[in-house]
Scaffold this motif. Structure first.
Motif, PDB file in Angstrom:
ATOM      1  N   PRO A 209       0.810  -1.234   0.000  1.00 61.64           N
ATOM      2  CA  PRO A 209       0.000   0.000   0.000  1.00 61.64           C
ATOM      3  C   PRO A 209       0.832   1.268   0.000  1.00 61.64           C
ATOM      4  N   VAL A 210       2.057   1.233   0.545  1.00 64.06           N
ATOM      5  CA  VAL A 210       2.893   2.436   0.545  1.00 64.06           C
ATOM      6  C   VAL A 210       3.297   2.785  -0.885  1.00 64.06           C
ATOM      7  N   VAL A 211       3.648   1.767  -1.672  1.00 69.83           N
ATOM      8  CA  VAL A 211       4.004   2.016  -3.069  1.00 69.83           C
ATOM      9  C   VAL A 211       2.791   2.522  -3.837  1.00 69.83           C
ATOM     10  N   GLY A 212       1.628   1.904  -3.595  1.00 68.54           N
ATOM     11  CA  GLY A 212       0.417   2.367  -4.254  1.00 68.54           C
ATOM     12  C   GLY A 212       0.107   3.813  -3.930  1.00 68.54           C
ATOM     13  N   LYS A 213       0.281   4.175  -2.662  1.00 65.34           N
ATOM     14  CA  LYS A 213       0.054   5.569  -2.273  1.00 65.34           C
ATOM     15  C   LYS A 213       1.070   6.491  -2.947  1.00 65.34           C
ATOM     16  N   ALA A 214       2.331   6.039  -3.002  1.00 67.39           N
ATOM     17  CA  ALA A 214       3.370   6.871  -3.624  1.00 67.39           C
ATOM     18  C   ALA A 214       3.029   7.166  -5.076  1.00 67.39           C
ATOM     19  N   VAL A 215       2.558   6.167  -5.808  1.00 65.52           N
ATOM     20  CA  VAL A 215       2.190   6.387  -7.211  1.00 65.52           C
ATOM     21  C   VAL A 215       1.030   7.368  -7.296  1.00 65.52           C
ATOM     22  N   ASP A 216       0.034   7.201  -6.431  1.00 64.68           N
ATOM     23  CA  ASP A 216      -1.116   8.114  -6.441  1.00 64.68           C
ATOM     24  C   ASP A 216      -0.685   9.552  -6.144  1.00 64.68           C
ATOM     25  N   VAL A 217       0.199   9.711  -5.169  1.00 62.11           N
ATOM     26  CA  VAL A 217       0.693  11.051  -4.825  1.00 62.11           C
ATOM     27  C   VAL A 217       1.423  11.657  -6.008  1.00 62.11           C
ATOM     28  N   ARG A 218       2.248  10.871  -6.645  1.00 63.55           N
ATOM     29  CA  ARG A 218       3.019  11.364  -7.787  1.00 63.55           C
ATOM     30  C   ARG A 218       2.100  11.737  -8.956  1.00 63.55           C
ATOM     31  N   VAL A 219       1.045  10.969  -9.173  1.00 59.04           N
ATOM     32  CA  VAL A 219       0.104  11.307 -10.239  1.00 59.04           C
ATOM     33  C   VAL A 219      -0.557  12.649  -9.950  1.00 59.04           C
ATOM     34  N   THR A 220      -0.946  12.862  -8.699  1.00 55.53           N
ATOM     35  CA  THR A 220      -1.540  14.146  -8.326  1.00 55.53           C
ATOM     36  C   THR A 220      -0.526  15.275  -8.479  1.00 55.53           C
ATOM     37  N   ASP A 221       0.736  15.012  -8.109  1.00 55.51           N
ATOM     38  CA  ASP A 221       1.798  15.999  -8.340  1.00 55.51           C
ATOM     39  C   ASP A 221       1.882  16.350  -9.823  1.00 55.51           C
ATOM     40  N   THR A 222       1.847  15.327 -10.661  1.00 61.77           N
ATOM     41  CA  THR A 222       1.991  15.528 -12.106  1.00 61.77           C
ATOM     42  C   THR A 222       0.852  16.375 -12.656  1.00 61.77           C
ATOM     43  N   ARG A 223      -0.356  16.054 -12.247  1.00 60.01           N
ATOM     44  CA  ARG A 223      -1.514  16.817 -12.716  1.00 60.01           C
ATOM     45  C   ARG A 223      -1.401  18.286 -12.286  1.00 60.01           C
ATOM     46  N   PHE A 224      -0.969  18.496 -11.056  1.00 59.07           N
ATOM     47  CA  PHE A 224      -0.821  19.857 -10.535  1.00 59.07           C
ATOM     48  C   PHE A 224       0.259  20.617 -11.297  1.00 59.07           C
ATOM     49  N   VAL A 225       1.386  19.960 -11.579  1.00 55.14           N
ATOM     50  CA  VAL A 225       2.464  20.620 -12.318  1.00 55.14           C
ATOM     51  C   VAL A 225       1.972  21.053 -13.689  1.00 55.14           C
ATOM     52  N   LEU A 226       1.222  20.209 -14.369  1.00 57.14           N
ATOM     53  CA  LEU A 226       0.698  20.577 -15.682  1.00 57.14           C
ATOM     54  C   LEU A 226      -0.266  21.762 -15.586  1.00 57.14           C
ATOM     55  N   GLU A 227      -1.094  21.770 -14.555  1.00 58.33           N
ATOM     56  CA  GLU A 227      -2.003  22.905 -14.364  1.00 58.33           C
ATOM     57  C   GLU A 227      -1.225  24.192 -14.137  1.00 58.33           C
ATOM     58  N   GLU A 228      -0.147  24.112 -13.358  1.00 60.54           N
ATOM     59  CA  GLU A 228       0.656  25.300 -13.090  1.00 60.54           C
ATOM     60  C   GLU A 228       1.394  25.762 -14.347  1.00 60.54           C
ATOM     61  N   LEU A 229       1.875  24.835 -15.135  1.00 54.06           N
ATOM     62  CA  LEU A 229       2.547  25.222 -16.374  1.00 54.06           C
ATOM     63  C   LEU A 229       1.566  25.915 -17.325  1.00 54.06           C
ATOM     64  N   SER A 230       0.347  25.406 -17.397  1.00 57.39           N
ATOM     65  CA  SER A 230      -0.661  26.051 -18.247  1.00 57.39           C
ATOM     66  C   SER A 230      -0.980  27.450 -17.740  1.00 57.39           C
ATOM     67  N   ARG A 231      -1.017  27.600 -16.423  1.00 54.24           N
ATOM     68  CA  ARG A 231      -1.279  28.927 -15.853  1.00 54.24           C
ATOM     69  C   ARG A 231      -0.125  29.882 -16.168  1.00 54.24           C
ATOM     70  N   ILE A 232       1.103  29.363 -16.122  1.00 60.90           N
ATOM     71  CA  ILE A 232       2.264  30.194 -16.448  1.00 60.90           C
ATOM     72  C   ILE A 232       2.180  30.681 -17.888  1.00 60.90           C
ATOM     73  N   VAL A 233       1.776  29.803 -18.797  1.00 61.72           N
ATOM     74  CA  VAL A 233       1.653  30.201 -20.197  1.00 61.72           C
ATOM     75  C   VAL A 233       0.615  31.304 -20.354  1.00 61.72           C
ATOM     76  N   ARG A 234      -0.489  31.198 -19.608  1.00 67.94           N
ATOM     77  CA  ARG A 234      -1.552  32.200 -19.726  1.00 67.94           C
ATOM     78  C   ARG A 234      -1.167  33.524 -19.096  1.00 67.94           C
ATOM     79  N   SER A 235      -0.536  33.483 -17.923  1.00 72.53           N
ATOM     80  CA  SER A 235      -0.303  34.708 -17.152  1.00 72.53           C
ATOM     81  C   SER A 235       1.099  35.284 -17.315  1.00 72.53           C
TER      82      SER A 235
END
Length: 409
Positions: A209-235
């Protein structure tokens, strides 16, 4: 493939442990006194030169996700990440960027932590500088460029595969490397604060379960990074942090892909399966975890492994990869061949007291320059095919030019 510490320990343990241990007591020296290093000077490590014609710029950004507490350290009320953007830059000789220094492989305070553990110890090696100029103006003459995310292995850090990152950038890509805080060995934030590894111990089970959680956390990190990059392009700005001139104008957020080493490769697959908008993904010798193993993917995915047939998750997932797919095995390599250890350890081996046999156990017997060249060529061909729609003949099947690369499946 998940536990960095375990793989390291299994590799060069004997020779390097001897090198890193206190020296035997010299005549007239009290046993147990403070150890001393051998008198030889430290080896200055060098990264291999990128093969493309673009100059490289780089800039690190602190990103704060205020929508969630940190999943590993609950006392942290927000999730903080460091990312580093690597991008084609105006030439270092251009009037707009005279004398900009080359960026370090790792920031100063993080490096102090890093060199207290593992094998690249302070006193034995000096960490390298990169081929990138810090905060250099971006080269905007070709317009927007494809963006590739990089996720490091468990316990590693965003600089782990800089040899591959720099080469992609030198051929015209923007690469964004992510530090997954508390999963990474060390992360330095502005002001010199360093956060170190803080995950619970990993179990031995495939469904830990620790590995499963780590992957889930990283996926959420990835989604957030992409959202921030898109915001940087806009602003054209990033939370008050100054961006290099033109950087926001070269990010093409409609052409985004991802690759990673070890658990970072698993992250790329899981992110795609969860709907993160990625056109293609690549996994460098990482086991797969979670729903993607059974549900598969409909978009392009590349698997590239060490010289071993030991990953049941790949065999299980293979029939479910319904888009473009390749399963490649690089003869003469090991798990950490897909990181900068491939180039660093041969440079440092003599100083560390490691034999050629121990070195081969750690990164494999394939010549390090050849291993890096093949990795770079195949990874770049893959992204050229799926982000630029350019032919990639070396991915069609076995070739006399690259007999070391085996096509599996």
């Amino acid at each position: 493939m998940v536990s960095t510490g375990a793989v390291l320990a299994a590799g060069l343990a004997t020779g390097l442990a001897m090198a890193a241990a206190p020296a035997a007591a010299a005549p007239g020296r009290t046993p147990g006194a403070a150890p001393y290093l051998r008198p030889e000077p430290p080896v200055r490590l060098v990264l291999p030169r990128p093969t493309g014609h673009h100059a490289i710029g780089t800039a690190a950004l602190r990103l704060t996700d205020r929508s969630r507490r940190d999943p590993w350290v609950p006392a942290q009320p927000v999730r903080e990440l460091m990312v580093q953007l690597w991008y084609p830059a105006r030439s270092a000789a251009a009037p707009s960027s005279p004398g900009l220094p080359r960026a370090p492989w790792m920031t100063a305070e993080a490096a102090k932590v890093f060199q207290k553990t593992g094998y690249l110890l302070d006193g034995y090696v000096t960490l390298p500088v990169t081929h990138a100029r810090g905060s250099a103006p971006a080269d905007t003459r070709a317009g927007r460029r494809p963006v590739i995310l990089y996720s490091h292995g468990h316990g590693q850090h965003r600089a782990s595969s800089t040899s591959l990152v720099e080469d992609l950038v030198s051929h015209g890509y923007v690469v964004v490397t992510i530090d997954h805080t508390y999963d990474a060995g060390q992360v330095e934030f502005p002001g010199g604060r360093v956060e170190t590894y803080a995950m619970p111990p990993l179990g031995d089970e495939d469904d830990d379960p620790v590995v499963g959680k780590a992957v889930d956390v990283r996926v959420t990190d990835t989604r957030f990074v992409l959202e921030e990059l898109s915001r940087i392009v806009r602003s054209r700005r990033s939370g008050g942090q100054l961006l290099p001139h033109g950087l926001a104008d070269v990010l093409d957020m409609s052409r985004v892909a991802m690759f990673g080493h070890s658990l970072g490769g698993a992250t790329a697959a899981a992110a795609m399966a969860s709907g993160v908008p990625l056109r293609a993904g690549a996994n460098l010798d990482g086991a797969l975890f979670g729903p993607v193993v059974d549900s598969g993917l409909r978009r392009p995915f590349l698997l590239m492994s060490e010289d071993a047939d030991s990953n049941p998750s790949w065999a299980k997932a293979w029939p479910h990869l319904r888009g473009w797919r390749r399963n490649l095995r690089l003869t003469g390599t090991r798990h950490f061949s897909y990181t900068d250890y491939e180039t660093f350890m041969p440079q440092a081996a003599e100083r560390l007291g490691a034999t050629e046999e121990q070195l081969a156990e750690f990164i494999g017997p394939l010549d390090e320059a050849r291993a890096i060249d093949i990795q770079r060529r195949f990874l770049r061909a893959y992204f050229d095919l799926h982000l630029r729609h350019q032919p990639a003949r070396i991915l069609d099947g076995p070739s006399a030019h690259y007999p070391e690369m085996r096509f599996i499946g």
